[in-house]
Design a protein around this motif. Structure first.
Motif, PDB file in Angstrom:
ATOM      1  N   TYR A  76       0.822  -1.205   0.000  1.00  0.00           N
ATOM      2  CA  TYR A  76       0.000   0.000   0.000  1.00  0.00           C
ATOM      3  C   TYR A  76       0.861   1.263   0.000  1.00  0.00           C
ATOM      4  O   TYR A  76       0.598   2.221  -0.741  1.00  0.00           O
ATOM      5  CB  TYR A  76      -0.917  -0.016   1.228  1.00  0.00           C
ATOM      6  N   LEU A  77       1.906   1.266   0.814  1.00  0.00           N
ATOM      7  CA  LEU A  77       2.749   2.452   0.944  1.00  0.00           C
ATOM      8  C   LEU A  77       3.599   2.713  -0.297  1.00  0.00           C
ATOM      9  O   LEU A  77       4.082   3.836  -0.495  1.00  0.00           O
ATOM     10  CB  LEU A  77       3.665   2.306   2.165  1.00  0.00           C
ATOM     11  N   THR A  78       3.787   1.697  -1.123  1.00  0.00           N
ATOM     12  CA  THR A  78       4.628   1.852  -2.305  1.00  0.00           C
ATOM     13  C   THR A  78       3.825   1.878  -3.605  1.00  0.00           C
ATOM     14  O   THR A  78       4.421   1.906  -4.687  1.00  0.00           O
ATOM     15  CB  THR A  78       5.671   0.729  -2.386  1.00  0.00           C
ATOM     16  N   ASN A  79       2.486   1.858  -3.521  1.00  0.00           N
ATOM     17  CA  ASN A  79       1.713   1.876  -4.760  1.00  0.00           C
ATOM     18  C   ASN A  79       1.771   3.263  -5.402  1.00  0.00           C
ATOM     19  O   ASN A  79       2.287   4.223  -4.826  1.00  0.00           O
ATOM     20  CB  ASN A  79       0.271   1.396  -4.539  1.00  0.00           C
ATOM     21  N   ALA A  80       1.241   3.366  -6.606  1.00  0.00           N
ATOM     22  CA  ALA A  80       1.373   4.612  -7.378  1.00  0.00           C
ATOM     23  C   ALA A  80       0.778   5.807  -6.652  1.00  0.00           C
ATOM     24  O   ALA A  80       1.399   6.877  -6.563  1.00  0.00           O
ATOM     25  CB  ALA A  80       0.716   4.445  -8.750  1.00  0.00           C
ATOM     26  N   LYS A  81      -0.420   5.653  -6.122  1.00  0.00           N
ATOM     27  CA  LYS A  81      -1.085   6.760  -5.448  1.00  0.00           C
ATOM     28  C   LYS A  81      -0.299   7.216  -4.227  1.00  0.00           C
ATOM     29  O   LYS A  81      -0.103   8.422  -4.009  1.00  0.00           O
ATOM     30  CB  LYS A  81      -2.500   6.352  -5.036  1.00  0.00           C
ATOM     31  N   SER A  82       0.159   6.262  -3.420  1.00  0.00           N
ATOM     32  CA  SER A  82       0.898   6.613  -2.204  1.00  0.00           C
ATOM     33  C   SER A  82       2.218   7.288  -2.539  1.00  0.00           C
ATOM     34  O   SER A  82       2.647   8.226  -1.846  1.00  0.00           O
ATOM     35  CB  SER A  82       1.141   5.366  -1.354  1.00  0.00           C
ATOM     36  N   GLN A  83       2.889   6.828  -3.598  1.00  0.00           N
ATOM     37  CA  GLN A  83       4.166   7.454  -3.964  1.00  0.00           C
ATOM     38  C   GLN A  83       3.977   8.904  -4.399  1.00  0.00           C
ATOM     39  O   GLN A  83       4.794   9.767  -4.082  1.00  0.00           O
ATOM     40  CB  GLN A  83       4.863   6.642  -5.052  1.00  0.00           C
ATOM     41  N   VAL A  84       2.895   9.183  -5.099  1.00  0.00           N
ATOM     42  CA  VAL A  84       2.615  10.569  -5.492  1.00  0.00           C
ATOM     43  C   VAL A  84       2.333  11.422  -4.265  1.00  0.00           C
ATOM     44  O   VAL A  84       2.839  12.546  -4.131  1.00  0.00           O
ATOM     45  CB  VAL A  84       1.439  10.630  -6.488  1.00  0.00           C
ATOM     46  N   GLU A  85       1.523  10.897  -3.353  1.00  0.00           N
ATOM     47  CA  GLU A  85       1.181  11.652  -2.148  1.00  0.00           C
ATOM     48  C   GLU A  85       2.409  11.898  -1.275  1.00  0.00           C
ATOM     49  O   GLU A  85       2.576  12.985  -0.717  1.00  0.00           O
ATOM     50  CB  GLU A  85       0.093  10.912  -1.351  1.00  0.00           C
TER      51      GLU A  85
ATOM     52  N   PHE B 114       5.484  12.134  -2.288  1.00  0.00           N
ATOM     53  CA  PHE B 114       6.292  13.147  -2.975  1.00  0.00           C
ATOM     54  C   PHE B 114       5.747  14.544  -2.721  1.00  0.00           C
ATOM     55  O   PHE B 114       6.504  15.480  -2.431  1.00  0.00           O
ATOM     56  CB  PHE B 114       6.321  12.856  -4.479  1.00  0.00           C
ATOM     57  N   LYS B 115       4.449  14.699  -2.821  1.00  0.00           N
ATOM     58  CA  LYS B 115       3.840  16.008  -2.629  1.00  0.00           C
ATOM     59  C   LYS B 115       4.046  16.520  -1.208  1.00  0.00           C
ATOM     60  O   LYS B 115       4.216  17.724  -0.983  1.00  0.00           O
ATOM     61  CB  LYS B 115       2.347  15.938  -2.950  1.00  0.00           C
ATOM     62  N   LEU B 116       4.085  15.601  -0.254  1.00  0.00           N
ATOM     63  CA  LEU B 116       4.215  16.019   1.140  1.00  0.00           C
ATOM     64  C   LEU B 116       5.662  16.284   1.544  1.00  0.00           C
ATOM     65  O   LEU B 116       5.966  17.315   2.156  1.00  0.00           O
ATOM     66  CB  LEU B 116       3.611  14.952   2.064  1.00  0.00           C
ATOM     67  N   LYS B 117       6.574  15.352   1.176  1.00  0.00           N
ATOM     68  CA  LYS B 117       7.945  15.470   1.677  1.00  0.00           C
ATOM     69  C   LYS B 117       9.042  15.320   0.622  1.00  0.00           C
ATOM     70  O   LYS B 117      10.213  15.482   0.933  1.00  0.00           O
ATOM     71  CB  LYS B 117       8.183  14.436   2.786  1.00  0.00           C
ATOM     72  N   GLY B 118       8.683  14.951  -0.608  1.00  0.00           N
ATOM     73  CA  GLY B 118       9.678  14.962  -1.669  1.00  0.00           C
ATOM     74  C   GLY B 118      10.241  13.655  -2.169  1.00  0.00           C
ATOM     75  O   GLY B 118      10.946  13.662  -3.188  1.00  0.00           O
ATOM     76  N   PRO B 119      10.023  12.486  -1.510  1.00  0.00           N
ATOM     77  CA  PRO B 119      10.591  11.244  -2.057  1.00  0.00           C
ATOM     78  C   PRO B 119      10.112  11.004  -3.491  1.00  0.00           C
ATOM     79  O   PRO B 119       8.911  10.970  -3.745  1.00  0.00           O
ATOM     80  CB  PRO B 119      10.068  10.166  -1.099  1.00  0.00           C
ATOM     81  N   LEU B 120      11.031  10.835  -4.410  1.00  0.00           N
ATOM     82  CA  LEU B 120      10.702  10.760  -5.835  1.00  0.00           C
ATOM     83  C   LEU B 120      10.192   9.372  -6.201  1.00  0.00           C
ATOM     84  O   LEU B 120      10.853   8.370  -5.926  1.00  0.00           O
ATOM     85  CB  LEU B 120      11.947  11.088  -6.658  1.00  0.00           C
ATOM     86  N   PRO B 121       9.028   9.271  -6.839  1.00  0.00           N
ATOM     87  CA  PRO B 121       8.448   7.967  -7.166  1.00  0.00           C
ATOM     88  C   PRO B 121       9.348   7.093  -8.038  1.00  0.00           C
ATOM     89  O   PRO B 121      10.120   7.591  -8.863  1.00  0.00           O
ATOM     90  CB  PRO B 121       7.168   8.330  -7.917  1.00  0.00           C
TER      91      PRO B 121
ATOM     92  N   ASN C 288       7.514   4.166  -9.058  1.00  0.00           N
ATOM     93  CA  ASN C 288       6.408   3.502  -9.720  1.00  0.00           C
ATOM     94  C   ASN C 288       6.153   4.202 -11.056  1.00  0.00           C
ATOM     95  O   ASN C 288       6.001   5.425 -11.111  1.00  0.00           O
ATOM     96  CB  ASN C 288       5.169   3.554  -8.825  1.00  0.00           C
ATOM     97  N   LEU C 289       6.116   3.439 -12.141  1.00  0.00           N
ATOM     98  CA  LEU C 289       6.014   4.025 -13.480  1.00  0.00           C
ATOM     99  C   LEU C 289       4.715   4.787 -13.680  1.00  0.00           C
ATOM    100  O   LEU C 289       4.689   5.839 -14.332  1.00  0.00           O
ATOM    101  CB  LEU C 289       6.147   2.917 -14.530  1.00  0.00           C
ATOM    102  N   GLU C 290       3.629   4.283 -13.108  1.00  0.00           N
ATOM    103  CA  GLU C 290       2.353   4.996 -13.202  1.00  0.00           C
ATOM    104  C   GLU C 290       2.423   6.319 -12.457  1.00  0.00           C
ATOM    105  O   GLU C 290       1.909   7.344 -12.925  1.00  0.00           O
ATOM    106  CB  GLU C 290       1.234   4.120 -12.641  1.00  0.00           C
ATOM    107  N   ALA C 291       3.069   6.310 -11.288  1.00  0.00           N
ATOM    108  CA  ALA C 291       3.204   7.534 -10.499  1.00  0.00           C
ATOM    109  C   ALA C 291       4.011   8.584 -11.255  1.00  0.00           C
ATOM    110  O   ALA C 291       3.697   9.778 -11.218  1.00  0.00           O
ATOM    111  CB  ALA C 291       3.860   7.221  -9.161  1.00  0.00           C
ATOM    112  N   LEU C 292       5.055   8.144 -11.944  1.00  0.00           N
ATOM    113  CA  LEU C 292       5.913   9.074 -12.672  1.00  0.00           C
ATOM    114  C   LEU C 292       5.196   9.748 -13.840  1.00  0.00           C
ATOM    115  O   LEU C 292       5.623  10.803 -14.313  1.00  0.00           O
ATOM    116  CB  LEU C 292       7.169   8.351 -13.175  1.00  0.00           C
TER     117      LEU C 292
END
Length: 430
Positions: free
Chosen positions: A329-338, A340-347, A349-353
């Motif tokens: 859950y924490l590494t799925n596309a939606k979570s990776q985008v969220e 990034f928006k909050l603290k900057g970790p760059l996705p 996940n190809l869908e997230a990118l």
């Protein structure tokens, strides 16, 4: 980063014990129920730095009814010994544990300490940067880590301090100041002449950025032999950092030190090299009063990858299935985008990118910088690195101390280099 001698010796001894006993942590839990009582009431996640999970886990809790405890450790050099201790004693590990790229390989040497995620979750192998996914596998083929982020590079800089030094402040103009590292050094000289201060925080921060741009082997070769004395990437990083020290463009603020953290607010330096995950740390250290004073420009010399992590499930977790699903859950596309928006970790996940929320994202703390565009465009240019089992130990306990000794005038250049090579052999032994 650096650690005390006592802490380092303990961590090395403990990790050696973990490797020697071949999975003590897992064996000690064989007769305990893995899903005792059905669904767990709580799962624990261990991370270092800032992963941006605070809001994400709130939604997970609503969806599942399972509470998530986030145990954060500020610095990696304090985090790693905690993980080592938990594995060595067979108790105290989180249900989900973040493993940074610099320490991942040493923990992969004993895959028995980690759950194989393959039978616990769906197949996501085609959903991430291919090289990032493969690095989450141990030598025996088991999948022990799900990809979180990658550390694409930029330069964080203070517009107000640049203006005071008579330098351009708009990010396109700032990028034009340093098409390469020699030009960056010349910019640092101008800043020193105008302010009598260092442009960057430390030469070691610069060395890290230069080293990862090179790609390929760093402190180890593909067979995990220490090659610090032969690595072109290491020598290029060392020579560039030495040139910066000689030009006096550094504030000599050792990364992660209290002085470094305070320097963001105090204006001790005007720029630092920022992997995407560093944005949240810069903002936290600088405080709300400096919002809008920072901006982001491309790094000299092209793309590079500094950092990035995976989420793993220790074998000692009583709830490996639920823990694996939480990591998923924490590494799925939606979570990776969220995140990034909050603290900057760059996705990764190809869908997230490709997600418009990512590609069009602007960071208000950094003057509305198009961080999604700046970092996202560099991802495909990243050259995979080979990091051996004790990469982080060599970097923190050999390379950086030797470079700091030269930067601080404690050792001549040749002696500092010799000390690094000597310490690299010791720290890299495995």
């Amino acid at each position: 980063m650096s650690v005390t001698t006592r802490r380092t010796r303990f961590a090395v001894a403990a990790l050696a014990a973990v490797t020697a006993i071949g999975g003590l942590a897992a064996c000690g839990k064989d007769d305990e129920p893995k899903e005792a009582g059905g669904k767990p009431s709580k799962l624990v996640v261990d991370t270092f730095g800032e992963f941006g999970y605070d809001e994400i886990v709130k939604q997970y809790e609503k969806d599942t009814g399972i509470k998530v405890e986030l145990r954060k450790t500020a610095q990696l050099n304090e985090y790693r010994p905690k993980v080592v201790r938990a594995l060595a004693t067979g108790k105290g590990a989180a249900d989900v544990t973040a493993l940074e790229e610099g320490i991942l390989n040493e923990f992969k040497t004993n895959p028995a300490n980690w759950a194989d995620l393959t039978p616990l979750i769906a197949d996501h192998s085609k959903e991430y940067l291919p090289w990032k996914w493969e690095l989450g596998k141990a030598a025996d083929g088991r999948l022990i880590g799900l990809p979180t982020d990658v550390g694409s590079l930029g330069v964080c800089y203070r517009k107000d301090l640049f203006a005071a030094a008579g330098l351009p402040t708009e990010r396109d103009q700032v990028a034009a100041l340093w098409p390469d590292w020699n030009a960056f050094i010349e910019t640092g000289k101008k800043y020193r002449a105008a302010t009598n201060k260092g442009l960057i925080d430390s030469a070691t921060t610069a060395a890290s950025a230069v080293m990862v741009q090179q790609g390929g082997d760093l402190f180890y070769d593909k067979e995990d032999n220490v090659i610090a004395d032969k690595s072109a990437a290491v020598k290029t990083a060392w020579d560039t950092a030495v040139a910066m020290s000689d030009a006096k463009i550094s504030a000599k603020s050792a990364t992660w030190s209290p002085e470094w953290s305070a320097g963001f607010k105090q204006g001790t330096f005007a720029a630092t090299f920022c992997p995407s995950w560093m944005l949240g740390i810069v903002a936290d250290n600088s405080g709300p009063e400096n919002k809008g004073k920072w901006d982001l420009a491309p790094v000299p010399g092209g793309a590079g990858n500094w950092g990035g992590s995976w989420l793993a499930v220790p074998s000692q977790s009583k709830y490996p299935k639920e823990a694996a699903k939480l990591a998923e859950y924490l590494t799925n596309a939606k979570s990776q985008v969220e995140a990034f928006k909050l603290k900057g970790p760059l996705p990764t996940n190809l869908e997230a990118l490709k997600n418009p929320e990512f590609t069009s994202f602007t960071n208000e703390y950094f003057s509305g910088a198009p961080t999604g565009k700046i970092f996202g465009e560099s991802v495909e240019k990243i050259q995979p690195l080979h990091l051996g089992p004790k990469h982080q130990a060599i970097k923190e306990n050999a390379f950086e101390p030797a470079l700091r000794s030269y930067e601080n005038g404690q050792s001549p250049k040749d002696k500092a280099w010799e000390q690094f090579l000597k310490d690299a052999k010791t720290q890299g032994a495995f």
